[in-house]
Design a protein around this motif. Structure first.
Motif, PDB file in Angstrom:
ATOM      1  N   PHE A  17      43.325  56.901  49.700  1.00  0.00           N
ATOM      2  CA  PHE A  17      43.342  57.968  48.708  1.00  0.00           C
ATOM      3  C   PHE A  17      41.973  58.182  48.082  1.00  0.00           C
ATOM      4  CE2 PHE A  17      47.684  56.220  48.284  1.00  0.00           C
ATOM      5  CZ  PHE A  17      48.455  57.359  48.222  1.00  0.00           C
ATOM      6  N   ARG A  18      41.792  59.384  47.537  1.00  0.00           N
ATOM      7  CA  ARG A  18      40.778  59.575  46.500  1.00  0.00           C
ATOM      8  C   ARG A  18      41.415  59.026  45.227  1.00  0.00           C
ATOM      9  NH1 ARG A  18      39.584  64.024  44.552  1.00  0.00           N
ATOM     10  NH2 ARG A  18      41.310  65.242  45.342  1.00  0.00           N
ATOM     11  N   PRO A  19      40.646  58.444  44.296  1.00  0.00           N
ATOM     12  CA  PRO A  19      41.234  57.762  43.134  1.00  0.00           C
ATOM     13  C   PRO A  19      42.211  58.597  42.311  1.00  0.00           C
ATOM     14  CG  PRO A  19      38.919  57.242  43.299  1.00  0.00           C
ATOM     15  CD  PRO A  19      39.199  58.299  44.349  1.00  0.00           C
ATOM     16  N   GLU A  20      41.891  59.870  42.057  1.00  0.00           N
ATOM     17  CA  GLU A  20      42.782  60.670  41.217  1.00  0.00           C
ATOM     18  C   GLU A  20      44.101  60.990  41.921  1.00  0.00           C
ATOM     19  OE1 GLU A  20      39.421  63.132  42.915  1.00  0.00           O
ATOM     20  OE2 GLU A  20      39.552  61.330  41.703  1.00  0.00           O
ATOM     21  N   VAL A  21      44.065  61.116  43.230  1.00  0.00           N
ATOM     22  CA  VAL A  21      45.291  61.358  43.993  1.00  0.00           C
ATOM     23  C   VAL A  21      46.142  60.091  44.006  1.00  0.00           C
ATOM     24  CG1 VAL A  21      46.222  62.016  46.253  1.00  0.00           C
ATOM     25  CG2 VAL A  21      44.148  63.121  45.389  1.00  0.00           C
ATOM     26  N   ARG A  22      45.478  58.946  44.150  1.00  0.00           N
ATOM     27  CA  ARG A  22      46.193  57.663  44.135  1.00  0.00           C
ATOM     28  C   ARG A  22      46.898  57.436  42.800  1.00  0.00           C
ATOM     29  NH1 ARG A  22      43.617  51.820  45.737  1.00  0.00           N
ATOM     30  NH2 ARG A  22      45.433  50.547  45.233  1.00  0.00           N
ATOM     31  N   SER A  23      46.228  57.711  41.714  1.00  0.00           N
ATOM     32  CA  SER A  23      46.860  57.484  40.407  1.00  0.00           C
ATOM     33  C   SER A  23      48.019  58.453  40.180  1.00  0.00           C
ATOM     34  CB  SER A  23      45.836  57.579  39.274  1.00  0.00           C
ATOM     35  OG  SER A  23      45.325  58.878  39.174  1.00  0.00           O
ATOM     36  N   PHE A  24      47.939  59.649  40.742  1.00  0.00           N
ATOM     37  CA  PHE A  24      49.024  60.616  40.596  1.00  0.00           C
ATOM     38  C   PHE A  24      50.291  60.131  41.307  1.00  0.00           C
ATOM     39  CE2 PHE A  24      51.460  64.296  42.103  1.00  0.00           C
ATOM     40  CZ  PHE A  24      51.714  64.938  40.898  1.00  0.00           C
ATOM     41  N   TYR A  25      50.153  59.656  42.553  1.00  0.00           N
ATOM     42  CA  TYR A  25      51.331  59.235  43.325  1.00  0.00           C
ATOM     43  C   TYR A  25      51.786  57.818  43.002  1.00  0.00           C
ATOM     44  CZ  TYR A  25      51.083  63.522  45.943  1.00  0.00           C
ATOM     45  OH  TYR A  25      51.094  64.842  46.289  1.00  0.00           O
ATOM     46  N   ASN A  26      50.884  56.950  42.597  1.00  0.00           N
ATOM     47  CA  ASN A  26      51.187  55.593  42.146  1.00  0.00           C
ATOM     48  C   ASN A  26      52.154  54.858  43.089  1.00  0.00           C
ATOM     49  OD1 ASN A  26      51.097  53.335  40.596  1.00  0.00           O
ATOM     50  ND2 ASN A  26      52.154  54.210  38.837  1.00  0.00           N
ATOM     51  N   LEU A  27      51.791  54.771  44.350  1.00  0.00           N
ATOM     52  CA  LEU A  27      52.646  54.108  45.345  1.00  0.00           C
ATOM     53  C   LEU A  27      52.902  52.648  45.031  1.00  0.00           C
ATOM     54  CD1 LEU A  27      51.461  55.461  48.804  1.00  0.00           C
ATOM     55  CD2 LEU A  27      53.362  56.228  47.395  1.00  0.00           C
ATOM     56  N   GLU A  28      51.938  51.966  44.409  1.00  0.00           N
ATOM     57  CA  GLU A  28      52.141  50.557  44.074  1.00  0.00           C
ATOM     58  C   GLU A  28      53.372  50.376  43.199  1.00  0.00           C
ATOM     59  OE1 GLU A  28      47.564  50.809  44.421  1.00  0.00           O
ATOM     60  OE2 GLU A  28      49.181  52.125  43.845  1.00  0.00           O
ATOM     61  N   LYS A  29      53.540  51.244  42.231  1.00  0.00           N
ATOM     62  CA  LYS A  29      54.703  51.140  41.348  1.00  0.00           C
ATOM     63  C   LYS A  29      55.985  51.498  42.097  1.00  0.00           C
ATOM     64  CE  LYS A  29      56.538  52.573  36.919  1.00  0.00           C
ATOM     65  NZ  LYS A  29      56.353  53.404  35.729  1.00  0.00           N
ATOM     66  N   MET A  30      55.914  52.519  42.935  1.00  0.00           N
ATOM     67  CA  MET A  30      57.086  52.959  43.684  1.00  0.00           C
ATOM     68  C   MET A  30      57.579  51.876  44.648  1.00  0.00           C
ATOM     69  SD  MET A  30      57.446  56.244  46.234  1.00  0.00           S
ATOM     70  CE  MET A  30      56.522  57.256  45.116  1.00  0.00           C
ATOM     71  N   TRP A  31      56.644  51.140  45.268  1.00  0.00           N
ATOM     72  CA  TRP A  31      57.006  50.151  46.278  1.00  0.00           C
ATOM     73  C   TRP A  31      57.023  48.718  45.761  1.00  0.00           C
ATOM     74  CZ3 TRP A  31      58.940  50.644  51.061  1.00  0.00           C
ATOM     75  CH2 TRP A  31      58.953  51.922  51.599  1.00  0.00           C
ATOM     76  N   ALA A  32      56.765  48.511  44.480  1.00  0.00           N
ATOM     77  CA  ALA A  32      56.742  47.147  43.937  1.00  0.00           C
ATOM     78  C   ALA A  32      58.129  46.534  44.005  1.00  0.00           C
ATOM     79  CB  ALA A  32      56.241  47.164  42.506  1.00  0.00           C
ATOM     80  N   PHE A  33      58.152  45.282  44.420  1.00  0.00           N
ATOM     81  CA  PHE A  33      59.390  44.512  44.452  1.00  0.00           C
ATOM     82  C   PHE A  33      59.276  43.410  43.418  1.00  0.00           C
ATOM     83  CE2 PHE A  33      58.800  46.056  48.820  1.00  0.00           C
ATOM     84  CZ  PHE A  33      59.988  46.727  49.012  1.00  0.00           C
ATOM     85  N   ASP A  34      60.385  43.029  42.837  1.00  0.00           N
ATOM     86  CA  ASP A  34      60.375  41.928  41.881  1.00  0.00           C
ATOM     87  C   ASP A  34      60.101  40.619  42.607  1.00  0.00           C
ATOM     88  OD1 ASP A  34      60.970  43.629  39.806  1.00  0.00           O
ATOM     89  OD2 ASP A  34      63.138  43.328  39.979  1.00  0.00           O
ATOM     90  N   GLY A  35      59.535  39.658  41.885  1.00  0.00           N
ATOM     91  CA  GLY A  35      59.361  38.334  42.439  1.00  0.00           C
ATOM     92  C   GLY A  35      58.228  38.256  43.432  1.00  0.00           C
ATOM     93  N   ASP A  36      58.483  37.597  44.568  1.00  0.00           N
ATOM     94  CA  ASP A  36      57.423  37.302  45.524  1.00  0.00           C
ATOM     95  C   ASP A  36      56.975  38.499  46.330  1.00  0.00           C
ATOM     96  OD1 ASP A  36      59.768  37.560  46.992  1.00  0.00           O
ATOM     97  OD2 ASP A  36      59.280  35.948  48.375  1.00  0.00           O
ATOM     98  N   GLY A  37      57.608  39.640  46.208  1.00  0.00           N
ATOM     99  CA  GLY A  37      57.223  40.800  46.990  1.00  0.00           C
ATOM    100  C   GLY A  37      56.301  41.748  46.252  1.00  0.00           C
ATOM    101  N   ALA A  38      55.733  41.304  45.134  1.00  0.00           N
ATOM    102  CA  ALA A  38      54.874  42.177  44.345  1.00  0.00           C
ATOM    103  C   ALA A  38      53.581  42.478  45.100  1.00  0.00           C
ATOM    104  CB  ALA A  38      54.563  41.513  43.008  1.00  0.00           C
ATOM    105  N   PRO A  39      52.990  43.633  44.837  1.00  0.00           N
ATOM    106  CA  PRO A  39      51.719  43.961  45.490  1.00  0.00           C
ATOM    107  C   PRO A  39      50.671  42.903  45.184  1.00  0.00           C
ATOM    108  CG  PRO A  39      52.583  45.863  44.313  1.00  0.00           C
ATOM    109  CD  PRO A  39      53.433  44.683  43.937  1.00  0.00           C
ATOM    110  N   THR A  40      49.780  42.666  46.112  1.00  0.00           N
ATOM    111  CA  THR A  40      48.707  41.695  45.922  1.00  0.00           C
ATOM    112  C   THR A  40      47.398  42.320  46.316  1.00  0.00           C
ATOM    113  OG1 THR A  40      48.985  40.814  48.137  1.00  0.00           O
ATOM    114  CG2 THR A  40      50.188  39.704  46.370  1.00  0.00           C
ATOM    115  N   ARG A  41      46.341  41.858  45.680  1.00  0.00           N
ATOM    116  CA  ARG A  41      44.998  42.258  46.076  1.00  0.00           C
ATOM    117  C   ARG A  41      44.447  41.111  46.897  1.00  0.00           C
ATOM    118  NH1 ARG A  41      45.229  45.418  41.521  1.00  0.00           N
ATOM    119  NH2 ARG A  41      44.581  47.526  41.955  1.00  0.00           N
ATOM    120  N   PRO A  42      43.923  41.384  48.085  1.00  0.00           N
ATOM    121  CA  PRO A  42      43.367  40.315  48.906  1.00  0.00           C
ATOM    122  C   PRO A  42      42.321  39.536  48.127  1.00  0.00           C
ATOM    123  CG  PRO A  42      43.488  42.338  50.160  1.00  0.00           C
ATOM    124  CD  PRO A  42      43.837  42.689  48.730  1.00  0.00           C
TER     125      PRO A  42
END
Length: 136
Positions: free
Chosen positions: A107-132
């Motif tokens: 994404f371009r940053p402003e498009v990424r913040s608009f769609y916020n896929l991290e929040k949409m795909w976040a799972f509780d517990g061990d499936g949370a998004p991670t940064r390498p």
């Protein structure tokens, strides 16, 4: 001895865990080499049938987003002999790369913040998004 059964038409070939890990690491290395911003991995294995990993990253411009997508596609083909599907390349605001076992959203940053896929795909517990490279 009977001949092996062919995969159903339209079904993606399945890869073993080592191949998936190799693909995922190749994509992360490519994004690091290209100075992607805020690279995040969301583990999907066992939670979704679409892929084992979803990688989300930003580029500083449409030119950088397009370049990162093209390099990932080229590296996956050259190093792993796999083809990928790319959507959104002409405008490069949001580019989707389908590498079968790993889905990449650039994404371009402003498009990424608009769609916020991290929040949409976040799972509780061990499936949370991670940064390498982030501490567990």
């Amino acid at each position: 001895m009977p001949a092996p059964k062919a995969a159903p038409t339209g079904a993606a070939p399945t890869a073993d865990d080592a191949e998936v890990t190799q693909l995922h690491e190749l994509i992360l290395r490519s994004l690091e080499d290209d100075q992607a911003v805020e690279v995040t991995t969301i583990p999907l294995k066992g939670k979704s049938a679409i892929a084992d990993h979803m990688v989300i990253a930003s580029g500083r411009s449409t030119r950088q987003v397009a370049s990162m997508a093209e390099k990932i596609a080229r590296r996956v083909k050259e190093e792993l002999h796999r083809s990928v599907k790319i959507e959104g390349l002409p405008t490069a605001d949001w580019v989707l790369i389908d590498a079968q076992d790993v889905i990449v959203h650039l994404f371009r940053p402003e498009v990424r913040s608009f769609y916020n896929l991290e929040k949409m795909w976040a799972f509780d517990g061990d499936g949370a998004p991670t940064r390498p490279g982030a501490a567990d």
